[in-house]
Scaffold this motif. Sequence first.
Motif, mmCIF file in Angstrom:
data_model
loop_
_atom_site.group_PDB
_atom_site.id
_atom_site.type_symbol
_atom_site.label_atom_id
_atom_site.label_comp_id
_atom_site.label_asym_id
_atom_site.label_seq_id
_atom_site.Cartn_x
_atom_site.Cartn_y
_atom_site.Cartn_z
ATOM 1 N N ALA A 38 7.865 0.786 8.618
ATOM 2 C CA ALA A 38 8.157 2.017 7.878
ATOM 3 C C ALA A 38 9.042 1.725 6.660
ATOM 4 O O ALA A 38 9.838 0.796 6.676
ATOM 5 C CB ALA A 38 8.865 3.013 8.799
ATOM 6 N N PRO A 39 8.863 2.520 5.603
ATOM 7 C CA PRO A 39 7.938 3.660 5.512
ATOM 8 C C PRO A 39 6.558 3.291 4.948
ATOM 9 O O PRO A 39 5.667 4.113 4.927
ATOM 10 C CB PRO A 39 8.663 4.593 4.538
ATOM 11 C CG PRO A 39 9.333 3.656 3.584
ATOM 12 C CD PRO A 39 9.779 2.493 4.428
ATOM 13 N N LEU A 40 6.403 2.041 4.511
ATOM 14 C CA LEU A 40 5.145 1.640 3.884
ATOM 15 C C LEU A 40 4.883 0.174 4.162
ATOM 16 O O LEU A 40 5.699 -0.682 3.834
ATOM 17 C CB LEU A 40 5.223 1.870 2.366
ATOM 18 C CG LEU A 40 3.922 1.766 1.576
ATOM 19 C CD1 LEU A 40 2.981 2.921 1.900
ATOM 20 C CD2 LEU A 40 4.212 1.744 0.074
ATOM 21 N N ALA A 51 7.900 -2.650 4.966
ATOM 22 C CA ALA A 51 9.030 -2.078 4.219
ATOM 23 C C ALA A 51 9.009 -2.504 2.748
ATOM 24 O O ALA A 51 9.976 -3.059 2.213
ATOM 25 C CB ALA A 51 10.349 -2.467 4.877
ATOM 26 N N ILE A 52 7.912 -2.208 2.077
ATOM 27 C CA ILE A 52 7.710 -2.651 0.690
ATOM 28 C C ILE A 52 8.640 -1.903 -0.266
ATOM 29 O O ILE A 52 8.705 -0.677 -0.262
ATOM 30 C CB ILE A 52 6.248 -2.433 0.272
ATOM 31 C CG1 ILE A 52 5.316 -3.271 1.162
ATOM 32 C CG2 ILE A 52 6.036 -2.789 -1.203
ATOM 33 C CD1 ILE A 52 3.841 -2.926 1.010
ATOM 34 N N VAL A 53 9.366 -2.666 -1.111
ATOM 35 C CA VAL A 53 10.250 -2.046 -2.105
ATOM 36 C C VAL A 53 9.887 -2.439 -3.536
ATOM 37 O O VAL A 53 10.412 -1.860 -4.486
ATOM 38 C CB VAL A 53 11.731 -2.403 -1.861
ATOM 39 C CG1 VAL A 53 12.224 -1.794 -0.567
ATOM 40 C CG2 VAL A 53 11.952 -3.906 -1.893
ATOM 41 N N LYS A 54 8.998 -3.435 -3.673
ATOM 42 C CA LYS A 54 8.621 -3.842 -5.038
ATOM 43 C C LYS A 54 7.167 -4.294 -5.082
ATOM 44 O O LYS A 54 6.688 -4.989 -4.184
ATOM 45 C CB LYS A 54 9.521 -4.972 -5.546
ATOM 46 C CG LYS A 54 9.246 -5.354 -7.003
ATOM 47 C CD LYS A 54 10.334 -6.233 -7.586
ATOM 48 C CE LYS A 54 10.322 -7.627 -7.022
ATOM 49 N NZ LYS A 54 11.286 -8.522 -7.705
ATOM 50 N N ILE A 55 6.494 -3.879 -6.155
ATOM 51 C CA ILE A 55 5.123 -4.294 -6.433
ATOM 52 C C ILE A 55 5.107 -4.875 -7.842
ATOM 53 O O ILE A 55 5.554 -4.218 -8.788
ATOM 54 C CB ILE A 55 4.143 -3.109 -6.333
ATOM 55 C CG1 ILE A 55 4.115 -2.556 -4.896
ATOM 56 C CG2 ILE A 55 2.741 -3.518 -6.775
ATOM 57 C CD1 ILE A 55 3.327 -1.271 -4.752
ATOM 58 N N LEU A 85 12.226 -5.065 1.519
ATOM 59 C CA LEU A 85 13.636 -4.748 1.367
ATOM 60 C C LEU A 85 14.505 -5.935 1.783
ATOM 61 O O LEU A 85 14.220 -6.615 2.756
ATOM 62 C CB LEU A 85 13.975 -3.539 2.244
ATOM 63 C CG LEU A 85 15.452 -3.131 2.324
ATOM 64 C CD1 LEU A 85 15.898 -2.531 0.998
ATOM 65 C CD2 LEU A 85 15.665 -2.142 3.456
ATOM 66 N N TYR A 86 15.582 -6.154 1.016
ATOM 67 C CA TYR A 86 16.561 -7.177 1.379
ATOM 68 C C TYR A 86 17.879 -6.479 1.687
ATOM 69 O O TYR A 86 18.534 -5.929 0.803
ATOM 70 C CB TYR A 86 16.750 -8.183 0.242
ATOM 71 C CG TYR A 86 17.744 -9.273 0.573
ATOM 72 C CD1 TYR A 86 17.462 -10.226 1.545
ATOM 73 C CD2 TYR A 86 18.971 -9.331 -0.095
ATOM 74 C CE1 TYR A 86 18.371 -11.230 1.855
ATOM 75 C CE2 TYR A 86 19.889 -10.334 0.208
ATOM 76 C CZ TYR A 86 19.582 -11.273 1.186
ATOM 77 O OH TYR A 86 20.492 -12.259 1.498
#
Length: 263
Positions: A217-219, A234-238, A168-169
């Motif tokens: 969190a959450p991942l 805090a992964i938001v993109k794959i 996340l940014y």
Amino acid sequence: MLIKERTSILSSEITSEAIFLNRRKLIKAAAGISVAALLPASARAQVKKYAQVPVGPYSGALQPTDYEDVANYTNYYEFSTDKKSSTVLAKNLQTSPWSIAVEGEAEKIGVFNLEDILKNNPLEERIYRFRCVEAWAMVVPWIGFPLGTMLKQFKPTSKAKFVEFTTLYDPKVMIGQKTNVLAWPYVEGLRIDEAMNPLAFLATGMYDETLPNQNGAPLRLVVPWKYGFKSIKAIVKIRFTETMPATAWSKMGPSEYGFYANV
């Protein structure tokens, strides 16, 4: 009250170190139970969310580090380079609802709600404890599932040679992103075969609890055979890609932080 002089105490009357330490553990545990009893039912349920999660097949038979140490000594440069500040600074991060964008060489791409991702695949049946040694020689009982279990539902194509992850940014909350310590947002990656290895793990919790903000969190990703900076939070993109992604630390110091970063 009778007070004995030091010389009047017999060696047989002195409590052994083992009993003393065990007694301290019992008192600490009892205090934890009393505090839990004072919490509302919803809060108690949250604390015990993962209490029944089984130990996974690849978990190490190691004594876990104390929870307070793991939760209060973290590497989270998005908030601060100080390893103890993230615990406080990360409290304002909103982790629900949470969306993940899936891009690149895969049949199923788009923006997905994290809860839907978990429900669309029988991940709940595969959630388990994964105990491994982390940075600073801490032993953390992560709770989650193999990364490959989630990636497969997006059906990566034969062109997908690597998997890129982005954090996340949000500089207003993640105030460390206002600095130039790294090129933001934080990016990390794995080869596709590494990502599908059962030891590559996505954590949604640790110990018996939901994953704390300061721990990703959450991942967050957990890759036990690589250095800690690979375990992106805090992964938001794959993104599935044919070429090796340019990762945050590799861009900052290519001669010191190679892409593979195997221990």
